[in-house]
Design an enzyme around this catalytic site. Sequence first.
Site, PDB file in Angstrom:
ATOM      1  N   ASP A 173       4.875  -9.045   9.206  1.00 55.83           N
ATOM      2  CA  ASP A 173       5.357  -7.905   8.985  1.00 55.83           C
ATOM      3  C   ASP A 173       7.151  -7.620   8.378  1.00 55.83           C
ATOM      4  O   ASP A 173       7.671  -8.583   7.927  1.00 55.83           O
ATOM      5  CB  ASP A 173       5.310  -7.330   9.928  1.00 55.83           C
ATOM      6  N   ASP A 213       0.392  -1.400   0.002  1.00 55.73           N
ATOM      7  CA  ASP A 213       0.769   0.377   0.186  1.00 55.73           C
ATOM      8  C   ASP A 213       0.799   1.192  -0.397  1.00 55.73           C
ATOM      9  O   ASP A 213       0.200   2.072   0.485  1.00 55.73           O
ATOM     10  CB  ASP A 213      -0.739   0.253   1.153  1.00 55.73           C
ATOM     11  N   ASP A 224      -5.714  -8.495  14.593  1.00 59.55           N
ATOM     12  CA  ASP A 224      -5.130  -9.700  14.647  1.00 59.55           C
ATOM     13  C   ASP A 224      -5.787 -10.036  16.228  1.00 59.55           C
ATOM     14  O   ASP A 224      -6.287 -12.100  15.998  1.00 59.55           O
ATOM     15  CB  ASP A 224      -3.781  -9.963  15.159  1.00 59.55           C
ATOM     16  N   ASP A 263       9.663  -6.012   8.748  1.00 57.05           N
ATOM     17  CA  ASP A 263      10.424  -6.207   9.542  1.00 57.05           C
ATOM     18  C   ASP A 263      10.589  -6.916  10.326  1.00 57.05           C
ATOM     19  O   ASP A 263      11.562  -7.701  11.337  1.00 57.05           O
ATOM     20  CB  ASP A 263      10.687  -4.671  10.475  1.00 57.05           C
TER      21      ASP A 263
END
Length: 677
Positions: free
Chosen positions: A169, A110, A263, A171
Amino acid sequence: MWMPSSYYAFYVAALGAAVQLAVVLSLLVSADRVLNVLKYIVIKARAKVTGRQPKDSWACEALPKEVEAYPLVAVQLPMFNERAVCQAIIDCCAELEWPASRLKIQVLDDSTDSVTRELVDEKVLEWRERGIAVDCVRRTNRQGYKAGAMKEGMEALSAEGYEFVAVFDADFKPEPGFLRKTLPYLISNPQVGYVQSRWVFTNPQESYLTKAQEVSLNYHMKCEQYSHSAARSFFNFNGTAGVWRLACIEHAGGWNARTTVEDMDLSLRAYLKGWSAVFLDDVTCLNELPASFFAYRKQQHRWTCGPIQLWSKASSDIWRSQLPLLRKLELIVLYFGVRKWSTHMVSLGFFCTLVPLTVFTPEVRIPTWALVHLPVAVTLSTSWFTRKGWLYCVLYVLFENAMGTVKLWAVITGMLDLQRAQEWVVTTKLGSSDKRPGTSLAIPSCRLYLNELAFALFTCAAGFYALFAGTAHIGLALYLLVQSFVFLTFGLNWVDAGGLLGGRLDEDVVRVPVRASGAPREVKRSLTIPVIQLHPAFPADSPPTMRTAASASMAKLGSRGSRVDVLDGLGDSTASPTTSSSASSLHDGSEPLGDSAMKPVSLSSVKLADRWNASPSPILGESYASKTSLAHHALPVSTAAASTADLLGGKQALRRGWGTLFGLAQPYQRLDPAHTD
């Protein structure tokens, strides 16, 4: 008409009632924390005596030998302007040990930053040319934020027949065997909806701020998640570094953007629908802690506001569910009421507001057990799960209290369901978990935080008043003065890199001499960063037909016989230095590219070595925006293959410098052969 003394008497009575309520809440928080630790000890002791870990109560059958029998698995990588880490996570997921024909990587980008989008496109194209199914899905809007992106990607996966989806994610850096270790629990247990791995961190030594975060998250991962999973009670999916069953997601209602903790929302609905979950303590996944105070504030606001907002909306659903009464009370009272609400109210409301007020009001006394004994028990039980945690337990308490202003406002925002409760702010990472060395850069900002500065003034005044007026114990006065200093450092943003409390904790940092492009130099590297070696060598239990992305690319290059440009595919001599760097580094034209010479070398590693040699600019945007300025150096394939073979054969100890982080091939040599780190 009331006299001033009447007002004061009313104030004293109100303060006394507030203190009593805070003591009760503190007692509940402390009891829950200590009981969790005791439960953890009992579970560990039972496992040691019986030889059976909690995960052994679940079926875990071996993976099939035939590639066609493997289930279709997708990997979703939601990201937004993660410039520093967007390429490394795609590399890691493409090198997962799973048949390439049964694996698909879905990059849900995004990003609005043009440089990030270009980096993602480059990496997606690179792996697609290597034969890996990698798709980049971009939306025209960010509706629903991360949950909206995953929901849109899930619809395509469901239509294509995928059974499981792993989420990471940007990282995070999964090990190559992540899917092999987690998928058997989903395949063998149809009632299991998701499997969660444990987080480990690449940069806990970066500053006092990251160390305090490590202490808090280690307790959550090693104690809370582990003990709740072992007891078959509810524990939430942590949003990343886990694998879901698509049927569970669909049955639970799918990803929903009604809260910023999508989540927890989905895992709670799955739990209420009767699905189980497994937490694997021995399966870890690297990730990066936010080193910026601004990013940390945004993260903590979302993590605090989201559960409160979810609590207010899901309590009726919990109560109407088919769960036993004790499970309902555990969720409503303990999980949300104590751990997600009372904990935040106690840190700021009690220790940073009511305690200083009692200094000016000697008529109100706080019991010593509530002021000293309970906090010490909570602090020690929390810091116990971090290596040398006892050294940082005081630091952890002071920093948690200083973050109380953010968490208290987040609690109010979530309870009132204010507009800010719907905000999703990405905690941008600086790249300390990236495969590419030298990309991590923390720049101190000039932000001021008025809430923290106000509490610094308030606690400082209370500390000096207690010290000179003698209305409180000298220990309490010193605590207030130290806490005021921590509030001040937060308010002036001195916890960022370059600030007063922004330096490294150098106890585990070594200097590694390296020879990169040009003159020798030294780089600082923390020993606490776990090292993952990525290479084409398969474990003994993996089927011979399994191929990772790295091995698939080796076979592709080996079959061509001469120079191959990975991105352009046909050896175009006019290709840009960046797009042809991998192939030119692998082959200098002196000898053919045979299977025997190529197998030990990871193609992506050599490409990353070139990026090290290029010495990227500290400003990440300039590092890749001007590609023609990058200089690349050839790496003879014979030398690289021999060096890597020696490493894998045990003839040479694995190095722990920047170059071997995540298995980077030999891009440099040691200046001192006798040096070991």
